[in-house]
Design a protein around this motif. Structure first.
Motif, mmCIF file in Angstrom:
data_model
loop_
_atom_site.group_PDB
_atom_site.id
_atom_site.type_symbol
_atom_site.label_atom_id
_atom_site.label_comp_id
_atom_site.label_asym_id
_atom_site.label_seq_id
_atom_site.Cartn_x
_atom_site.Cartn_y
_atom_site.Cartn_z
ATOM 1 N N MET A 60 4.855 -4.204 20.959
ATOM 2 C CA MET A 60 4.486 -5.212 19.982
ATOM 3 C C MET A 60 4.743 -6.591 20.615
ATOM 4 S SD MET A 60 6.046 -5.990 16.210
ATOM 5 C CE MET A 60 5.310 -4.589 15.425
ATOM 6 N N PRO A 61 3.759 -7.484 20.568
ATOM 7 C CA PRO A 61 3.956 -8.801 21.180
ATOM 8 C C PRO A 61 4.905 -9.662 20.355
ATOM 9 C CG PRO A 61 1.836 -8.692 20.118
ATOM 10 C CD PRO A 61 2.429 -7.310 20.041
ATOM 11 N N ARG A 62 5.595 -10.522 21.046
ATOM 12 C CA ARG A 62 6.505 -11.439 20.360
ATOM 13 C C ARG A 62 5.727 -12.683 19.967
ATOM 14 N NH1 ARG A 62 11.750 -12.680 23.270
ATOM 15 N NH2 ARG A 62 12.308 -13.221 21.153
ATOM 16 N N LEU A 63 5.935 -13.136 18.777
ATOM 17 C CA LEU A 63 5.209 -14.293 18.261
ATOM 18 C C LEU A 63 6.116 -15.503 18.120
ATOM 19 C CD1 LEU A 63 3.106 -12.479 15.543
ATOM 20 C CD2 LEU A 63 2.416 -13.105 17.846
ATOM 21 N N VAL A 64 7.140 -15.572 18.913
ATOM 22 C CA VAL A 64 8.079 -16.679 18.849
ATOM 23 C C VAL A 64 7.384 -17.939 19.341
ATOM 24 C CG1 VAL A 64 10.253 -17.590 19.729
ATOM 25 C CG2 VAL A 64 10.039 -15.159 19.170
ATOM 26 N N GLY A 65 7.420 -18.963 18.549
ATOM 27 C CA GLY A 65 6.827 -20.239 18.937
ATOM 28 C C GLY A 65 5.349 -20.368 18.621
ATOM 29 N N LYS A 66 4.720 -19.322 18.154
ATOM 30 C CA LYS A 66 3.297 -19.398 17.816
ATOM 31 C C LYS A 66 3.133 -20.011 16.430
ATOM 32 C CE LYS A 66 -0.935 -16.875 17.380
ATOM 33 N NZ LYS A 66 -1.640 -15.629 17.337
ATOM 34 N N LYS A 67 2.276 -20.999 16.344
ATOM 35 C CA LYS A 67 2.034 -21.649 15.066
ATOM 36 C C LYS A 67 1.076 -20.804 14.226
ATOM 37 C CE LYS A 67 2.809 -26.272 16.775
ATOM 38 N NZ LYS A 67 2.319 -27.622 16.899
ATOM 39 N N PRO A 68 1.312 -20.730 12.919
ATOM 40 C CA PRO A 68 0.414 -19.949 12.061
ATOM 41 C C PRO A 68 -0.939 -20.635 11.906
ATOM 42 C CG PRO A 68 2.078 -21.053 10.748
ATOM 43 C CD PRO A 68 2.432 -21.285 12.190
ATOM 44 N N SER A 69 -1.960 -19.828 11.669
ATOM 45 C CA SER A 69 -3.311 -20.347 11.497
ATOM 46 C C SER A 69 -3.581 -20.545 10.004
ATOM 47 C CB SER A 69 -4.326 -19.371 12.086
ATOM 48 O OG SER A 69 -5.620 -19.862 11.877
ATOM 49 N N TYR A 70 -3.445 -21.786 9.562
ATOM 50 C CA TYR A 70 -3.678 -22.088 8.153
ATOM 51 C C TYR A 70 -5.151 -22.249 7.828
ATOM 52 C CZ TYR A 70 1.318 -22.944 7.883
ATOM 53 O OH TYR A 70 2.668 -22.796 7.920
ATOM 54 N N THR A 71 -5.997 -22.361 8.839
ATOM 55 C CA THR A 71 -7.425 -22.572 8.623
ATOM 56 C C THR A 71 -8.047 -21.422 7.855
ATOM 57 O OG1 THR A 71 -7.470 -23.772 10.702
ATOM 58 C CG2 THR A 71 -9.582 -23.108 9.803
ATOM 59 N N LEU A 72 -7.535 -20.232 8.027
ATOM 60 C CA LEU A 72 -8.129 -19.064 7.389
ATOM 61 C C LEU A 72 -8.042 -19.104 5.871
ATOM 62 C CD1 LEU A 72 -6.938 -16.237 9.794
ATOM 63 C CD2 LEU A 72 -9.183 -17.313 9.658
ATOM 64 N N TRP A 73 -7.084 -19.814 5.311
ATOM 65 C CA TRP A 73 -7.029 -19.900 3.848
ATOM 66 C C TRP A 73 -7.218 -21.311 3.336
ATOM 67 C CZ3 TRP A 73 -3.190 -22.662 1.377
ATOM 68 C CH2 TRP A 73 -2.081 -23.004 2.131
ATOM 69 N N ILE A 74 -7.044 -22.335 4.160
ATOM 70 C CA ILE A 74 -7.276 -23.708 3.703
ATOM 71 C C ILE A 74 -8.768 -24.004 3.593
ATOM 72 C CG2 ILE A 74 -7.068 -26.127 4.383
ATOM 73 C CD1 ILE A 74 -4.271 -25.577 5.277
ATOM 74 N N LEU A 75 -9.548 -23.533 4.555
ATOM 75 C CA LEU A 75 -10.983 -23.803 4.544
ATOM 76 C C LEU A 75 -11.665 -23.271 3.280
ATOM 77 C CD1 LEU A 75 -13.354 -25.040 6.036
ATOM 78 C CD2 LEU A 75 -13.643 -22.858 7.214
ATOM 79 N N PRO A 76 -11.449 -22.023 2.874
ATOM 80 C CA PRO A 76 -12.069 -21.561 1.622
ATOM 81 C C PRO A 76 -11.602 -22.344 0.394
ATOM 82 C CG PRO A 76 -11.315 -19.687 2.894
ATOM 83 C CD PRO A 76 -10.796 -20.909 3.573
ATOM 84 N N VAL A 77 -10.347 -22.766 0.371
ATOM 85 C CA VAL A 77 -9.838 -23.547 -0.754
ATOM 86 C C VAL A 77 -10.549 -24.896 -0.828
ATOM 87 C CG1 VAL A 77 -7.802 -24.739 -1.657
ATOM 88 C CG2 VAL A 77 -7.608 -22.393 -0.839
ATOM 89 N N VAL A 78 -10.728 -25.536 0.305
ATOM 90 C CA VAL A 78 -11.413 -26.831 0.344
ATOM 91 C C VAL A 78 -12.874 -26.668 -0.059
ATOM 92 C CG1 VAL A 78 -12.185 -28.684 1.878
ATOM 93 C CG2 VAL A 78 -9.840 -27.842 2.016
#
Length: 48
Positions: free
Chosen positions: A1-19
């Motif tokens: 399993m890859p480590r996701l330390v320091g990776k920023k979350p992708s908010y575009t996937l839920w912000i774009l539909p809301v906008v």
């Protein structure tokens, strides 16, 4: 399993539909208010 330390979350996937939904809702309210569409009786500007 890859480590996701320091990776920023992708908010575009839920912000774009809301906008997009907010823009569609604002356009629908504006059209209802000006009388272009009439889904809510007695709503909008007074037209004589």
């Amino acid at each position: 399993m890859p480590r996701l330390v320091g990776k920023k979350p992708s908010y575009t996937l839920w912000i774009l539909p809301v906008v997009v939904m907010a823009a569609i809702g604002a356009a629908a309210v504006q059209m209802e208010y000006t009388g272009t569409i009439d889904m809510v009786p007695q709503f909008g500007r007074e037209q004589t």
